[in-house]
Design a protein around this motif. Structure first.
Motif, PDB file in Angstrom:
ATOM      1  N   PHE A 116       0.863  -1.367   0.052  1.00 44.98           N
ATOM      2  CA  PHE A 116      -0.065   0.102   0.250  1.00 44.98           C
ATOM      3  C   PHE A 116       0.874   1.168  -0.056  1.00 44.98           C
ATOM      4  O   PHE A 116       2.131   1.306   1.011  1.00 44.98           O
ATOM      5  CB  PHE A 116      -0.849   0.027   1.076  1.00 44.98           C
ATOM      6  N   ALA A 117       0.445   2.247  -0.680  1.00 46.03           N
ATOM      7  CA  ALA A 117       1.035   3.662  -0.676  1.00 46.03           C
ATOM      8  C   ALA A 117       0.714   4.281   0.739  1.00 46.03           C
ATOM      9  O   ALA A 117      -0.005   3.797   1.419  1.00 46.03           O
ATOM     10  CB  ALA A 117       0.356   4.389  -1.774  1.00 46.03           C
ATOM     11  N   GLU A 118       1.806   5.256   0.805  1.00 48.41           N
ATOM     12  CA  GLU A 118       1.609   5.690   2.268  1.00 48.41           C
ATOM     13  C   GLU A 118       0.159   6.250   2.798  1.00 48.41           C
ATOM     14  O   GLU A 118      -0.274   6.188   3.673  1.00 48.41           O
ATOM     15  CB  GLU A 118       2.620   6.935   2.301  1.00 48.41           C
ATOM     16  N   ASP A 119      -0.425   6.850   1.716  1.00 47.87           N
ATOM     17  CA  ASP A 119      -1.691   7.358   2.006  1.00 47.87           C
ATOM     18  C   ASP A 119      -3.148   6.721   1.477  1.00 47.87           C
ATOM     19  O   ASP A 119      -3.961   7.120   1.268  1.00 47.87           O
ATOM     20  CB  ASP A 119      -1.720   8.655   1.394  1.00 47.87           C
ATOM     21  N   ALA A 120      -2.627   5.501   1.362  1.00 44.65           N
ATOM     22  CA  ALA A 120      -3.657   4.359   0.706  1.00 44.65           C
ATOM     23  C   ALA A 120      -4.984   4.679   1.541  1.00 44.65           C
ATOM     24  O   ALA A 120      -4.971   4.486   2.722  1.00 44.65           O
ATOM     25  CB  ALA A 120      -3.399   3.217   0.424  1.00 44.65           C
ATOM     26  N   ALA A 121      -6.137   4.024   0.701  1.00 51.78           N
ATOM     27  CA  ALA A 121      -7.391   3.919   1.246  1.00 51.78           C
ATOM     28  C   ALA A 121      -7.837   2.476   1.120  1.00 51.78           C
ATOM     29  O   ALA A 121      -7.733   2.024  -0.082  1.00 51.78           O
ATOM     30  CB  ALA A 121      -8.486   4.720   0.850  1.00 51.78           C
ATOM     31  N   TYR A 122      -8.212   1.682   2.192  1.00 51.66           N
ATOM     32  CA  TYR A 122      -8.744   0.222   2.139  1.00 51.66           C
ATOM     33  C   TYR A 122     -10.049   0.255   2.531  1.00 51.66           C
ATOM     34  O   TYR A 122     -10.357   0.329   3.718  1.00 51.66           O
ATOM     35  CB  TYR A 122      -7.710  -0.445   2.990  1.00 51.66           C
ATOM     36  N   PHE A 123     -10.984  -0.038   1.702  1.00 55.76           N
ATOM     37  CA  PHE A 123     -12.203  -0.147   1.962  1.00 55.76           C
ATOM     38  C   PHE A 123     -12.407  -1.687   2.128  1.00 55.76           C
ATOM     39  O   PHE A 123     -12.394  -2.469   1.230  1.00 55.76           O
ATOM     40  CB  PHE A 123     -13.335   0.199   0.871  1.00 55.76           C
ATOM     41  N   THR A 124     -12.897  -2.316   3.292  1.00 50.79           N
ATOM     42  CA  THR A 124     -13.051  -3.734   3.567  1.00 50.79           C
ATOM     43  C   THR A 124     -14.374  -4.167   3.184  1.00 50.79           C
ATOM     44  O   THR A 124     -14.575  -5.164   2.975  1.00 50.79           O
ATOM     45  CB  THR A 124     -13.144  -4.013   5.041  1.00 50.79           C
ATOM     46  N   GLU A 125     -15.547  -3.136   2.848  1.00 56.40           N
ATOM     47  CA  GLU A 125     -16.638  -3.246   2.172  1.00 56.40           C
ATOM     48  C   GLU A 125     -16.875  -2.042   1.514  1.00 56.40           C
ATOM     49  O   GLU A 125     -16.513  -0.934   1.828  1.00 56.40           O
ATOM     50  CB  GLU A 125     -17.814  -3.626   3.141  1.00 56.40           C
ATOM     51  N   PRO A 126     -17.531  -2.097   0.321  1.00 53.71           N
ATOM     52  CA  PRO A 126     -17.904  -0.797  -0.410  1.00 53.71           C
ATOM     53  C   PRO A 126     -18.365   0.424   0.312  1.00 53.71           C
ATOM     54  O   PRO A 126     -17.788   1.381   0.019  1.00 53.71           O
ATOM     55  CB  PRO A 126     -19.123  -1.261  -1.535  1.00 53.71           C
ATOM     56  N   TYR A 127     -19.049   0.427   1.371  1.00 56.03           N
ATOM     57  CA  TYR A 127     -19.523   1.605   1.857  1.00 56.03           C
ATOM     58  C   TYR A 127     -19.027   1.719   3.424  1.00 56.03           C
ATOM     59  O   TYR A 127     -19.573   2.568   3.976  1.00 56.03           O
ATOM     60  CB  TYR A 127     -21.074   1.394   1.789  1.00 56.03           C
ATOM     61  N   ALA A 128     -18.087   0.885   3.791  1.00 54.88           N
ATOM     62  CA  ALA A 128     -17.540   0.850   5.259  1.00 54.88           C
ATOM     63  C   ALA A 128     -16.370   2.201   4.944  1.00 54.88           C
ATOM     64  O   ALA A 128     -16.069   2.557   4.001  1.00 54.88           O
ATOM     65  CB  ALA A 128     -16.712  -0.236   5.382  1.00 54.88           C
ATOM     66  N   LYS A 129     -16.376   2.535   6.241  1.00 53.90           N
ATOM     67  CA  LYS A 129     -15.397   3.646   6.372  1.00 53.90           C
ATOM     68  C   LYS A 129     -13.890   3.054   5.987  1.00 53.90           C
ATOM     69  O   LYS A 129     -13.655   1.956   6.628  1.00 53.90           O
ATOM     70  CB  LYS A 129     -15.380   4.163   8.007  1.00 53.90           C
ATOM     71  N   PRO A 130     -13.225   3.619   5.341  1.00 54.56           N
ATOM     72  CA  PRO A 130     -11.998   3.150   4.959  1.00 54.56           C
ATOM     73  C   PRO A 130     -10.914   3.265   5.810  1.00 54.56           C
ATOM     74  O   PRO A 130     -10.971   4.189   6.795  1.00 54.56           O
ATOM     75  CB  PRO A 130     -11.581   3.800   3.731  1.00 54.56           C
ATOM     76  N   TRP A 131      -9.782   2.224   5.790  1.00 53.40           N
ATOM     77  CA  TRP A 131      -8.814   2.396   6.761  1.00 53.40           C
ATOM     78  C   TRP A 131      -7.867   3.414   5.955  1.00 53.40           C
ATOM     79  O   TRP A 131      -7.362   3.112   4.462  1.00 53.40           O
ATOM     80  CB  TRP A 131      -7.963   0.969   6.785  1.00 53.40           C
ATOM     81  N   ILE A 132      -7.479   4.209   6.360  1.00 54.56           N
ATOM     82  CA  ILE A 132      -6.482   5.240   5.641  1.00 54.56           C
ATOM     83  C   ILE A 132      -5.035   5.367   6.199  1.00 54.56           C
ATOM     84  O   ILE A 132      -4.893   5.609   7.235  1.00 54.56           O
ATOM     85  CB  ILE A 132      -7.014   6.791   5.747  1.00 54.56           C
ATOM     86  N   GLY A 133      -4.189   5.192   5.218  1.00 54.21           N
ATOM     87  CA  GLY A 133      -2.827   5.316   5.519  1.00 54.21           C
ATOM     88  C   GLY A 133      -2.276   3.766   5.809  1.00 54.21           C
ATOM     89  O   GLY A 133      -2.794   2.976   6.335  1.00 54.21           O
ATOM     90  N   ARG A 134      -0.959   3.587   5.215  1.00 53.11           N
ATOM     91  CA  ARG A 134      -0.232   2.317   5.336  1.00 53.11           C
ATOM     92  C   ARG A 134      -0.055   1.778   6.761  1.00 53.11           C
ATOM     93  O   ARG A 134      -0.380   0.651   7.105  1.00 53.11           O
ATOM     94  CB  ARG A 134       1.242   2.463   4.986  1.00 53.11           C
ATOM     95  N   ASP A 135       0.164   2.648   7.754  1.00 49.26           N
ATOM     96  CA  ASP A 135       0.286   2.168   9.247  1.00 49.26           C
ATOM     97  C   ASP A 135      -0.995   1.531   9.720  1.00 49.26           C
ATOM     98  O   ASP A 135      -1.272   0.524  10.471  1.00 49.26           O
ATOM     99  CB  ASP A 135       0.833   3.190  10.018  1.00 49.26           C
ATOM    100  N   THR A 136      -2.291   2.333   9.512  1.00 48.39           N
ATOM    101  CA  THR A 136      -3.436   1.891   9.698  1.00 48.39           C
ATOM    102  C   THR A 136      -3.933   0.651   9.158  1.00 48.39           C
ATOM    103  O   THR A 136      -4.272  -0.188  10.003  1.00 48.39           O
ATOM    104  CB  THR A 136      -4.438   3.140   9.519  1.00 48.39           C
ATOM    105  N   ILE A 137      -3.453   0.573   7.979  1.00 53.38           N
ATOM    106  CA  ILE A 137      -3.896  -0.759   7.121  1.00 53.38           C
ATOM    107  C   ILE A 137      -3.332  -1.866   7.816  1.00 53.38           C
ATOM    108  O   ILE A 137      -3.684  -2.800   8.249  1.00 53.38           O
ATOM    109  CB  ILE A 137      -3.696  -0.508   5.710  1.00 53.38           C
ATOM    110  N   VAL A 138      -1.997  -1.680   8.142  1.00 53.19           N
ATOM    111  CA  VAL A 138      -1.232  -2.674   8.730  1.00 53.19           C
ATOM    112  C   VAL A 138      -1.843  -3.286  10.069  1.00 53.19           C
ATOM    113  O   VAL A 138      -2.324  -4.283  10.335  1.00 53.19           O
ATOM    114  CB  VAL A 138       0.348  -2.392   8.771  1.00 53.19           C
ATOM    115  N   GLU A 139      -2.253  -2.222  10.789  1.00 54.07           N
ATOM    116  CA  GLU A 139      -2.592  -2.268  12.327  1.00 54.07           C
ATOM    117  C   GLU A 139      -3.787  -3.013  12.124  1.00 54.07           C
ATOM    118  O   GLU A 139      -4.261  -4.083  12.865  1.00 54.07           O
ATOM    119  CB  GLU A 139      -2.704  -1.052  13.054  1.00 54.07           C
ATOM    120  N   LYS A 140      -4.993  -2.758  11.315  1.00 56.76           N
ATOM    121  CA  LYS A 140      -6.481  -3.064  11.126  1.00 56.76           C
ATOM    122  C   LYS A 140      -6.094  -4.523  10.364  1.00 56.76           C
ATOM    123  O   LYS A 140      -6.921  -5.586  10.923  1.00 56.76           O
ATOM    124  CB  LYS A 140      -7.375  -2.219  10.217  1.00 56.76           C
TER     125      LYS A 140
END
Length: 119
Positions: free
Chosen positions: A30-54
């Motif tokens: 993931f890019a440093e400021d990536a957005a990861y949506f675990t479902e289409p309308y879910a609040k995304p995980w924002i940022g590499r560190d948050t994505i790794v944590e979640k």
């Protein structure tokens, strides 16, 4: 920039991260400021560190799944991927939207997943 080669490499690295749960493998996707949506309308995980944590909060145990995928559509901006994930007791169909940057890291990733009914 998205291409078949870039998507294939990313998907291989995704599976590597999925099987290792290594924070470095996950973060490299993931890019440093990536957005990861675990479902289409879910609040995304924002940022590499948050994505790794979640990711690590809901990780699958290595070896607990099989996974098959194929591209449905790839343009310069977007890849649409259809996949099947099989767990010991459940099967899911997946539709993923993937937007890669120039380095081949996801800048946006959205999962659509549907659990198969039990026979």
């Amino acid at each position: 920039m998205t291409s078949l080669d870039a998507v294939t490499a990313w998907m291989g690295n995704y599976r590597k991260a999925w099987e290792s749960n290594d924070p470095r493998h996950i973060g490299d996707l993931f890019a440093e400021d990536a957005a990861y949506f675990t479902e289409p309308y879910a609040k995304p995980w924002i940022g590499r560190d948050t994505i790794v944590e979640k990711w690590l909060e809901i990780k699958d145990e290595p070896g607990s799944t099989t996974f098959d995928w194929h591209p449905v559509l790839i343009t310069e901006e977007l890849a649409v991927i259809e996949a099947t994930t099989t767990y010991p007791n459940d099967v899911y169909s997946n539709l993923w939207l993937l937007r890669l940057d120039q380095l081949g890291q996801a800048r946006q990733f959205t999962e659509w997943w549907m659990k198969h009914p039990k026979p």
